[in-house]
Design an enzyme around this catalytic site. Structure first.
Site, PDB file in Angstrom:
ATOM      1  N   LYS A 114       0.835  -1.202   0.000  1.00  0.00           N
ATOM      2  CA  LYS A 114       0.000   0.000   0.000  1.00  0.00           C
ATOM      3  C   LYS A 114       0.873   1.256   0.000  1.00  0.00           C
ATOM      4  O   LYS A 114       0.667   2.174  -0.782  1.00  0.00           O
ATOM      5  CB  LYS A 114      -0.899  -0.033   1.242  1.00  0.00           C
ATOM      6  CG  LYS A 114      -1.754   1.181   1.430  1.00  0.00           C
ATOM      7  CD  LYS A 114      -2.611   0.998   2.672  1.00  0.00           C
ATOM      8  CE  LYS A 114      -3.248   2.290   3.097  1.00  0.00           C
ATOM      9  NZ  LYS A 114      -4.070   2.149   4.294  1.00  0.00           N
TER      10      LYS A 114
ATOM     11  N   GLU B 155      11.007  -4.737   3.356  1.00  0.00           N
ATOM     12  CA  GLU B 155      11.018  -6.163   3.014  1.00  0.00           C
ATOM     13  C   GLU B 155      10.506  -6.375   1.590  1.00  0.00           C
ATOM     14  O   GLU B 155      11.089  -7.114   0.792  1.00  0.00           O
ATOM     15  CB  GLU B 155      10.113  -6.953   3.980  1.00  0.00           C
ATOM     16  CG  GLU B 155      10.620  -7.059   5.392  1.00  0.00           C
ATOM     17  CD  GLU B 155      10.157  -5.923   6.288  1.00  0.00           C
ATOM     18  OE1 GLU B 155       9.887  -4.812   5.763  1.00  0.00           O
ATOM     19  OE2 GLU B 155      10.099  -6.120   7.513  1.00  0.00           O
TER      20      GLU B 155
ATOM     21  N   GLY C  83      -4.284  -1.975   5.892  1.00  0.00           N
ATOM     22  CA  GLY C  83      -3.630  -3.173   5.365  1.00  0.00           C
ATOM     23  C   GLY C  83      -4.284  -4.461   5.848  1.00  0.00           C
ATOM     24  O   GLY C  83      -4.580  -5.365   5.065  1.00  0.00           O
ATOM     25  N   ARG C  84      -4.533  -4.552   7.157  1.00  0.00           N
ATOM     26  CA  ARG C  84      -5.055  -5.805   7.719  1.00  0.00           C
ATOM     27  C   ARG C  84      -6.523  -6.034   7.389  1.00  0.00           C
ATOM     28  O   ARG C  84      -7.083  -7.083   7.685  1.00  0.00           O
ATOM     29  CB  ARG C  84      -4.825  -5.831   9.227  1.00  0.00           C
ATOM     30  CG  ARG C  84      -5.378  -4.617   9.958  1.00  0.00           C
ATOM     31  CD  ARG C  84      -4.791  -4.522  11.349  1.00  0.00           C
ATOM     32  NE  ARG C  84      -5.163  -3.306  12.055  1.00  0.00           N
ATOM     33  CZ  ARG C  84      -4.523  -2.153  11.950  1.00  0.00           C
ATOM     34  NH1 ARG C  84      -3.514  -2.030  11.112  1.00  0.00           N
ATOM     35  NH2 ARG C  84      -4.910  -1.093  12.655  1.00  0.00           N
TER      36      ARG C  84
ATOM     37  N   GLU D 254      -3.094  -5.932  16.022  1.00  0.00           N
ATOM     38  CA  GLU D 254      -2.641  -4.654  15.467  1.00  0.00           C
ATOM     39  C   GLU D 254      -3.738  -3.595  15.610  1.00  0.00           C
ATOM     40  O   GLU D 254      -3.460  -2.415  15.781  1.00  0.00           O
ATOM     41  CB  GLU D 254      -2.267  -4.841  13.992  1.00  0.00           C
ATOM     42  CG  GLU D 254      -1.219  -3.866  13.519  1.00  0.00           C
ATOM     43  CD  GLU D 254      -0.622  -4.279  12.185  1.00  0.00           C
ATOM     44  OE1 GLU D 254       0.253  -5.144  12.177  1.00  0.00           O
ATOM     45  OE2 GLU D 254      -1.058  -3.748  11.161  1.00  0.00           O
TER      46      GLU D 254
ATOM     47  N   HIS E 244      -3.580 -32.916  20.859  1.00  0.00           N
ATOM     48  CA  HIS E 244      -2.476 -33.779  21.285  1.00  0.00           C
ATOM     49  C   HIS E 244      -1.264 -32.933  21.682  1.00  0.00           C
ATOM     50  O   HIS E 244      -0.150 -33.441  21.742  1.00  0.00           O
ATOM     51  CB  HIS E 244      -2.118 -34.750  20.159  1.00  0.00           C
ATOM     52  CG  HIS E 244      -3.278 -35.609  19.777  1.00  0.00           C
ATOM     53  ND1 HIS E 244      -3.488 -36.867  20.311  1.00  0.00           N
ATOM     54  CD2 HIS E 244      -4.339 -35.369  18.973  1.00  0.00           C
ATOM     55  CE1 HIS E 244      -4.610 -37.364  19.819  1.00  0.00           C
ATOM     56  NE2 HIS E 244      -5.142 -36.478  19.004  1.00  0.00           N
TER      57      HIS E 244
ATOM     58  N   LYS F  19       9.373  -0.114  11.294  1.00  0.00           N
ATOM     59  CA  LYS F  19       9.842   0.175   9.933  1.00  0.00           C
ATOM     60  C   LYS F  19      10.887   1.290   9.982  1.00  0.00           C
ATOM     61  O   LYS F  19      11.935   1.222   9.348  1.00  0.00           O
ATOM     62  CB  LYS F  19       8.676   0.621   9.051  1.00  0.00           C
ATOM     63  CG  LYS F  19       7.710  -0.487   8.681  1.00  0.00           C
ATOM     64  CD  LYS F  19       6.640   0.037   7.729  1.00  0.00           C
ATOM     65  CE  LYS F  19       5.638  -1.039   7.370  1.00  0.00           C
ATOM     66  NZ  LYS F  19       4.595  -0.624   6.440  1.00  0.00           N
TER      67      LYS F  19
HETATM   68  C1  G6Q Z   1      -1.579  -3.522   8.455  1.00  0.00           C
HETATM   69  C2  G6Q Z   1      -0.311  -2.879   8.740  1.00  0.00           C
HETATM   70  C3  G6Q Z   1       0.895  -3.595   8.211  1.00  0.00           C
HETATM   71  C4  G6Q Z   1       1.110  -3.407   6.706  1.00  0.00           C
HETATM   72  C5  G6Q Z   1       2.484  -3.926   6.328  1.00  0.00           C
HETATM   73  C6  G6Q Z   1       2.765  -3.782   4.851  1.00  0.00           C
HETATM   74  O1  G6Q Z   1      -2.648  -3.049   8.729  1.00  0.00           O
HETATM   75  O2  G6Q Z   1      -0.332  -1.564   8.385  1.00  0.00           O
HETATM   76  O3  G6Q Z   1       0.885  -4.962   8.532  1.00  0.00           O
HETATM   77  O4  G6Q Z   1       0.124  -4.070   5.982  1.00  0.00           O
HETATM   78  O5  G6Q Z   1       3.454  -3.241   7.060  1.00  0.00           O
HETATM   79  O6  G6Q Z   1       2.639  -2.454   4.450  1.00  0.00           O
HETATM   80  P1  G6Q Z   1       2.586  -2.061   2.938  1.00  0.00           P
HETATM   81  O7  G6Q Z   1       1.381  -2.694   2.312  1.00  0.00           O
HETATM   82  O8  G6Q Z   1       2.534  -0.580   2.915  1.00  0.00           O
HETATM   83  O9  G6Q Z   1       3.839  -2.599   2.308  1.00  0.00           O
END
Ligand code: G6Q
Length: 542
Positions: A211, A217, A268-269, A355, A386, A501
């Protein structure tokens, strides 16, 4: 539109619940968990039934929980959110101040005069996705040798990975058998190497999802995979797709075969039903199945508007969670699906919940004087029985549990042994656990005594299909959002993630400077990154 914000500790329902919690319903007392109670404490929404007789509640508790939902104006806030109110706000603090409109991604098939612009944007992206997928299906879009694409690598992390990946695994049985998806999330180079070692790059699309378009990463992994393309003599611009925010650094259509967009009002989530999940799921499952996911989610978004808590599964689950966590003092929550297809689902909910609701400040800008989100964890199936279930039954920590089960399995195959199918055995295990944990077992032998009163619930559906998966996803999203309203916290930012980050980038700058300048370290002991650098020495990094 001003959001009604009230701290849990200021509600009158909270005070009643406090008193009720001194003597909660005793599931372990003889004759309490009757067939009548099990029948009475069921809630239905669309394809789902929630069995909650195994919670420590009675009519008084449920009335107080209804009162709490009303006092917090949980439904009103949910509807304001869906219409595009600014939800992401904390009095007196700088915050994102945004709309929260993941539900608009699903509100795309009806003429809804109150639907926000977001729904129009979502529909436009869906149409673009459909065109793209048609081109792939009809072989109008192929690789440079005229061959179809058989694989996709999704590069993304956090919200750009967990939800979409959970859905892909959940629905693998509905997959186009000629298409596979692989995921690279972590910056661990072995993650990428494992995927790249076993794939025909020439027939692979690479879906880069970020996003912000700035996540270390993801950008690193994108470059790593691009290099693999160059080394194989292939042109990445014929293979790479971007899913990103409008105007992000990744919004550069010339670099990509296609660019799809998600918008800043989708967290994002909460983004699995946007293009973040859509491109990959559309490729793997087909456009129609992705639409089924969206429709299932939309049905649940609508069901979550019901004010009566006995008819609203997400709201009821949210309230039962608050009861267990804030009033009965249970600190964690286990999500336990009895379906191997949901193997990645607890990890997604863990992120979405922790989060969103791992916050210590109320929306009024004051530190909370009560607990917010619990520690969420979980695992699929009878395997857990188990392993860690011992602690669930007899440990000193009481862990509320959310079981998820299906009447039918996904594949057509099953076997009948001693008169019952494997699916029936699986369900029998689930229900037996639910009851045993609630009721416990008396024994003269203290070692074999089970105290019971382990609160749990069972979410049931017929079969895990794209539609039910969409429903379960939206159900948990709504539950998490409702809990945020009840705790009066901002569930829609993630300063802790941003900090991580930021620090990682800062530390990398230090590494770079050390490499370039041997004298840098000696003169820089006041630098706040110093202690971290000392620690980094131990790892043998640069
Ligand atoms: C989710 C967070 C986080 C995010 C990641 C990836 O709600 O904000 O988990 O989705 O850090 O971010 P980008 O999509 O910006 O790479």
């Amino acid at each position: 539109m001003k959001i009604p914000a009230k701290d849990l500790s200021r509600t009158s329902a909270g005070k009643v619940l406090q008193q009720l919690a001194e003597n909660p319903f005793n599931l372990a007392a003889p004759g309490q968990l009757t067939a009548e109670r099990i029948k009475k404490y069921q809630c239905r929404c669309h394809d789902f039934t929630l069995l909650y007789a195994t919670q420590r509640v009675d009519e008084d508790t449920l009335a107080a929980l209804q009162h709490l939902a009303d006092e917090a104006q949980a439904i009103e806030q949910f509807m304001m959110m869906k219409k595009g109110a600014i939800m992401n706000h904390i009095d007196g603090c700088e915050s994102e101040n945004r709309q929260v409109l993941h539900t608009a991604c699903r509100d795309v098939f009806r003429k809804n005069p109150t639907a926000p612009d977001a729904a129009i944007q979502a529909r436009r992206e869906l149409e673009r996705l459909q065109t793209f997928l048609d081109e792939l299906d009809n072989r109008r879009l192929t690789n440079q040798q005229g061959k179809t694409f058989t694989d996709m690598i999704q590069i993304g992390i956090g919200g750009s990975d967990l939800g979409p990946r959970a859905l892909y695994h959940a629905l693998a049985v509905f997959r186009n058998p000629k298409r596979n998806v692989h995921f690279i999330a972590n910056v661990d180079p072995d993650d990428a190497a494992t995927v790249l070692s076993n794939i025909d790059l020439s027939r692979t699309l690479v879906n880069v999802v970020s996003k912000s378009g700035t996540t270390l990463e993801t950008l690193t992994n994108e470059e790593l995979v691009r290099r693999a393309y160059f080394q194989a003599g292939l042109d990445p611009s014929h293979h790479f797709i971007a899913v990103t925010g409008k105007d992000s650094p990744m919004d550069n259509p010339e670099k990509y075969l296609r660019s799809f967009y998600m918008y800043n009002y989708i967290g994002g989530r909460y983004s699995s039903t946007s293009m973040v999940g859509g491109v990959m799921l559309g490729f793997a499952l087909g456009y129609d199945n992705f639409i089924e996911i969206i429709k299932g989610a939309h049905d649940m978004d609508m069901a979550a508007e019901e004010k009566d808590i006995k008819k609203n599964i997400p709201l009821l689950m949210a309230l039962l969670g608050v009861w267990n966590h804030n009033f009965l003092g249970c600190e964690t929550l286990a999500i336990l699906p009895y379906s191997r297809a949901l193997i990645r689902f607890p990890a997604h909910i863990q992120q979405c919940d922790m989060e969103s609701n791992g916050k210590a400040l109320s929306r009024l800008g004051k530190p909370l004087d009560y607990q917010s989100g619990p520690i969420v964890w979980g695992k699929v199936g009878t395997n857990g029985q188990h392993a860690f279930y011992q602690l669930l039954h007899q440990g000193t920590t009481i862990v509320p549990m959310e079981f998820i089960g299906f009447r039918q399995n996904q594949h057509e195959q099953d076997i009948e042994i001693k008169g019952t199918t494997s699916q029936e055995k699986l369900l029998a295990n689930l229900l037996a656990q639910s009851l045993a944990l609630a009721v416990g077992r008396q024994s003269e032998n203290l070692n074999r005594k089970f105290p019971g009163n382990r609160p749990n619930l069972v979410l049931m559906a017929d079969r895990l299909t794209p539609r039910t998966m969409g429903g379960i996803l939206a159900l948990y999203e709504a539950k998490i959002v409702f809990q945020g309203f009840l705790w009066n916290i901002n569930s829609f930012d993630q300063e802790g993630v941003q900090l991580g980050k930021h620090l990682a980038n800062q530390l990398l700058d230090h590494f770079l400077r050390i490499r370039q300048d041997d004298n840098y370290r000696a003169g820089d002991s006041d630098n706040p990154g110093w202690a971290l650098l000392e620690a980094a020495d131990v790892t043998g990094l640069p």
